[in-house]
Design an enzyme around this catalytic site. Sequence first.
Site, PDB file in Angstrom:
ATOM      1  N   GLN A  58       4.686   9.341   7.020  1.00 32.29           N
ATOM      2  CA  GLN A  58       3.804  10.200   6.219  1.00 32.29           C
ATOM      3  C   GLN A  58       4.254  11.650   6.301  1.00 32.29           C
ATOM      4  O   GLN A  58       4.302  12.351   5.289  1.00 32.29           O
ATOM      5  CB  GLN A  58       2.354  10.054   6.693  1.00 32.29           C
ATOM      6  CG  GLN A  58       1.787   8.674   6.392  1.00 32.29           C
ATOM      7  CD  GLN A  58       0.379   8.486   6.914  1.00 32.29           C
ATOM      8  OE1 GLN A  58      -0.150   9.345   7.617  1.00 32.29           O
ATOM      9  NE2 GLN A  58      -0.226   7.370   6.585  1.00 32.29           N
ATOM     10  N   ARG A  61      -7.552  -2.945   9.773  1.00 36.32           N
ATOM     11  CA  ARG A  61      -6.629  -3.784  10.545  1.00 36.32           C
ATOM     12  C   ARG A  61      -7.327  -4.461  11.731  1.00 36.32           C
ATOM     13  O   ARG A  61      -6.893  -5.518  12.186  1.00 36.32           O
ATOM     14  CB  ARG A  61      -5.410  -2.985  11.006  1.00 36.32           C
ATOM     15  CG  ARG A  61      -4.634  -2.405   9.822  1.00 36.32           C
ATOM     16  CD  ARG A  61      -3.137  -2.464   9.935  1.00 36.32           C
ATOM     17  NE  ARG A  61      -2.536  -1.743   8.823  1.00 36.32           N
ATOM     18  CZ  ARG A  61      -2.274  -2.252   7.614  1.00 36.32           C
ATOM     19  NH1 ARG A  61      -2.530  -3.514   7.350  1.00 36.32           N
ATOM     20  NH2 ARG A  61      -1.755  -1.512   6.654  1.00 36.32           N
ATOM     21  N   SER A  68       6.883   9.502  12.077  1.00 36.23           N
ATOM     22  CA  SER A  68       5.861   9.331  11.040  1.00 36.23           C
ATOM     23  C   SER A  68       6.449   9.424   9.637  1.00 36.23           C
ATOM     24  O   SER A  68       6.973  10.457   9.225  1.00 36.23           O
ATOM     25  CB  SER A  68       4.761  10.393  11.197  1.00 36.23           C
ATOM     26  OG  SER A  68       3.976  10.437  10.030  1.00 36.23           O
ATOM     27  N   ASP A 124       1.962  -0.625  12.411  1.00 33.63           N
ATOM     28  CA  ASP A 124       0.756  -1.252  11.859  1.00 33.63           C
ATOM     29  C   ASP A 124       0.597  -2.709  12.311  1.00 33.63           C
ATOM     30  O   ASP A 124      -0.481  -3.290  12.189  1.00 33.63           O
ATOM     31  CB  ASP A 124       0.771  -1.189  10.321  1.00 33.63           C
ATOM     32  CG  ASP A 124       0.620   0.244   9.823  1.00 33.63           C
ATOM     33  OD1 ASP A 124       0.109   1.090  10.582  1.00 33.63           O
ATOM     34  OD2 ASP A 124       1.012   0.522   8.675  1.00 33.63           O
ATOM     35  N   LYS A 166       0.833  -1.210   0.000  1.00 34.66           N
ATOM     36  CA  LYS A 166       0.000   0.000   0.000  1.00 34.66           C
ATOM     37  C   LYS A 166       0.863   1.254   0.000  1.00 34.66           C
ATOM     38  O   LYS A 166       0.636   2.170  -0.795  1.00 34.66           O
ATOM     39  CB  LYS A 166      -0.931  -0.038   1.224  1.00 34.66           C
ATOM     40  CG  LYS A 166      -1.845   1.160   1.360  1.00 34.66           C
ATOM     41  CD  LYS A 166      -3.059   0.843   2.191  1.00 34.66           C
ATOM     42  CE  LYS A 166      -2.825   0.928   3.681  1.00 34.66           C
ATOM     43  NZ  LYS A 166      -2.676   2.293   4.201  1.00 34.66           N
ATOM     44  N   SER A 167       1.863   1.303   0.875  1.00 30.55           N
ATOM     45  CA  SER A 167       2.704   2.511   0.972  1.00 30.55           C
ATOM     46  C   SER A 167       3.407   2.795  -0.354  1.00 30.55           C
ATOM     47  O   SER A 167       3.472   3.943  -0.803  1.00 30.55           O
ATOM     48  CB  SER A 167       3.773   2.316   2.041  1.00 30.55           C
ATOM     49  OG  SER A 167       3.203   2.357   3.306  1.00 30.55           O
ATOM     50  N   ARG A 190       2.952   5.961  -3.115  1.00 25.64           N
ATOM     51  CA  ARG A 190       4.113   6.786  -3.465  1.00 25.64           C
ATOM     52  C   ARG A 190       4.366   6.821  -4.963  1.00 25.64           C
ATOM     53  O   ARG A 190       4.616   7.890  -5.533  1.00 25.64           O
ATOM     54  CB  ARG A 190       5.351   6.288  -2.704  1.00 25.64           C
ATOM     55  CG  ARG A 190       5.344   6.772  -1.242  1.00 25.64           C
ATOM     56  CD  ARG A 190       6.207   5.891  -0.391  1.00 25.64           C
ATOM     57  NE  ARG A 190       6.332   6.377   0.987  1.00 25.64           N
ATOM     58  CZ  ARG A 190       5.407   6.243   1.935  1.00 25.64           C
ATOM     59  NH1 ARG A 190       4.233   5.694   1.659  1.00 25.64           N
ATOM     60  NH2 ARG A 190       5.624   6.699   3.170  1.00 25.64           N
ATOM     61  N   ARG A 218      -6.689   2.154  17.962  1.00 23.34           N
ATOM     62  CA  ARG A 218      -6.344   0.726  17.923  1.00 23.34           C
ATOM     63  C   ARG A 218      -5.888   0.173  19.266  1.00 23.34           C
ATOM     64  O   ARG A 218      -5.905  -1.040  19.456  1.00 23.34           O
ATOM     65  CB  ARG A 218      -5.284   0.464  16.839  1.00 23.34           C
ATOM     66  CG  ARG A 218      -5.855   0.631  15.446  1.00 23.34           C
ATOM     67  CD  ARG A 218      -4.854   0.293  14.361  1.00 23.34           C
ATOM     68  NE  ARG A 218      -5.472   0.481  13.048  1.00 23.34           N
ATOM     69  CZ  ARG A 218      -4.792   0.683  11.926  1.00 23.34           C
ATOM     70  NH1 ARG A 218      -3.473   0.730  11.957  1.00 23.34           N
ATOM     71  NH2 ARG A 218      -5.426   0.827  10.779  1.00 23.34           N
ATOM     72  N   LYS A 259      -4.821   6.276  14.672  1.00 20.65           N
ATOM     73  CA  LYS A 259      -4.891   5.568  13.391  1.00 20.65           C
ATOM     74  C   LYS A 259      -6.344   5.579  12.900  1.00 20.65           C
ATOM     75  O   LYS A 259      -7.158   6.350  13.418  1.00 20.65           O
ATOM     76  CB  LYS A 259      -4.353   4.140  13.555  1.00 20.65           C
ATOM     77  CG  LYS A 259      -2.861   4.103  13.844  1.00 20.65           C
ATOM     78  CD  LYS A 259      -2.079   4.582  12.626  1.00 20.65           C
ATOM     79  CE  LYS A 259      -0.610   4.684  12.923  1.00 20.65           C
ATOM     80  NZ  LYS A 259       0.128   5.357  11.865  1.00 20.65           N
TER      81      LYS A 259
HETATM   82  C1  S3P Z   1       2.357   4.954   6.271  1.00 24.11           C
HETATM   83  C2  S3P Z   1       2.932   5.333   7.444  1.00 24.11           C
HETATM   84  C3  S3P Z   1       2.388   4.974   8.765  1.00 24.11           C
HETATM   85  C4  S3P Z   1       1.443   3.782   8.670  1.00 24.11           C
HETATM   86  C5  S3P Z   1       0.459   3.903   7.539  1.00 24.11           C
HETATM   87  C6  S3P Z   1       1.172   4.070   6.214  1.00 24.11           C
HETATM   88  C7  S3P Z   1       2.962   5.423   5.020  1.00 24.11           C
HETATM   89  O1  S3P Z   1       1.675   6.067   9.263  1.00 24.11           O
HETATM   90  O2  S3P Z   1       0.751   3.618   9.876  1.00 24.11           O
HETATM   91  O3  S3P Z   1      -0.359   2.750   7.475  1.00 24.11           O
HETATM   92  O4  S3P Z   1       2.580   4.935   3.923  1.00 24.11           O
HETATM   93  O5  S3P Z   1       3.836   6.286   5.079  1.00 24.11           O
HETATM   94  P1  S3P Z   1       2.377   7.257  10.099  1.00 24.11           P
HETATM   95  O6  S3P Z   1       3.329   7.943   9.213  1.00 24.11           O
HETATM   96  O7  S3P Z   1       1.259   8.149  10.530  1.00 24.11           O
HETATM   97  O8  S3P Z   1       3.038   6.560  11.248  1.00 24.11           O
END
Ligand code: S3P
Length: 420
Positions: free
Chosen positions: A163, A380, A161, A307, A19-20, A24, A338, A334
């Site tokens: 993100q 999740r 993070s 996660d 997914k990540s 991107r 969670r 999240k």
């Molecule tokens: C992610 C970063 C994580 C993760 C999320 C996906 C990403 O979040 O929990 O499922 O794709 O960069 P955080 O950056 O808020 O920790």
Amino acid sequence: MKIKKPEKIRIKIALPPDKSISHRLLFFTLLEQGKYKIKNLLNSKDVKRTLYFVRNLGIESKKDKESIVIENRGLKEPEKILYCGNSGTTARLGTGICSALSFNFFLDGDFSLRKRPMKRVIEPLRKMGALVYGRENDTKLPVFIKGKKLKGIKYKIPVASAQVKSSLILASFLSKVESEFEEILKTRDHTERILKYLGAKIECEEDRIRVFPSRINNFSLKVPGDFSSASFWITLGILHPESEILIKDVNLNKTRTFYMKILKEMGARIEIDLKIKEPEPEGDIYVRTSELKPVKIGFKECSKMIDELPLLALVCCFAEGESIIKGAKELRVKESDRLRNTTRILKKMGAEIEEIEDGWVIKGKSKLKGTRVFTYKDHRMVMLSVCAGLLAEGETEVEGEKWVEISYPCFFEEVKKIYD
Ligand code: S3P
């Protein structure tokens, strides 16, 4: 969905794409004009939100069976609100990108995303000169962005993070300025790793990233299997009393696989066969029934497997002795809380789990019993409940199954194969 514990599990798993990395690669097509090809893009609800996002900025895309071909012939101001649905990655990375493009943007999300913190990206982006405004004193979605060229900064990111880090890297890259970001702990590094592979001038030391004015090449890349989805099968494989699971083509980036390291320290029988190294490591994982010791971990460890922590809580229910997981406060912000919801689910099934402010205290070797569990509109939490159901005595009924579409669309089809 009703679930019963199978007598034996002997299965080979083909995972959904990561997914990540899917998010991107889609966002990277906004960085330079040209043609791109992404093979094996995750076809989940969250990633569809990012596809919708980039298409609204003028990107053209065509799908065939195995890949998506994308063309960037110049970006445009979106006519619509950029609706990010349930997807934190779309909202956070998208905010960074929009801040550095010379148009006006409105971003919004669903009931869950509107509650999640945006200040962590808005604050540093403003230090770069961004004009970003959000609900509740610039802390929440919806946000309005008046994009412009930003200035470079030196910034220590106060939350662990990926993100936030990625949002700032992308904002800096698009503005063609020099920036330096420091992390309190190294988080998943797909953004810097892949951008570098594509020709961007980015320097990475352990927890420091320097971004310089540079360009990336057009690309044709394949997305590997998602380690966070693999974690469901790893957990099931080590906890079920008679199991052998082979998981094919998993992304084995070290910033993602810390969960396996902890499980191995607990005694898990996991073997890894690394097959590809660049741009992202990839290989197979083989797991078998294991005897487990309890674990005591804090913030440092938790941040590296954020996660996977709900699954680790389930693992601790089966370990011999008391486990303590602390420093996991991030789980409260999240897709759902969670920490609270994992406790509710596992407690209802008979686990001896106590929620503390930033984690759990779990007594192992409690017998889980099937019951009806709620999953709080969180993908999740659905997968956690199914995993617990496959290990519990009696029947477990998991409500809210459609939420797996966020990250693992064919999850239930794969689960049904256990009984074939
Ligand atoms: C992610 C970063 C994580 C993760 C999320 C996906 C990403 O979040 O929990 O499922 O794709 O960069 P955080 O950056 O808020 O920790």
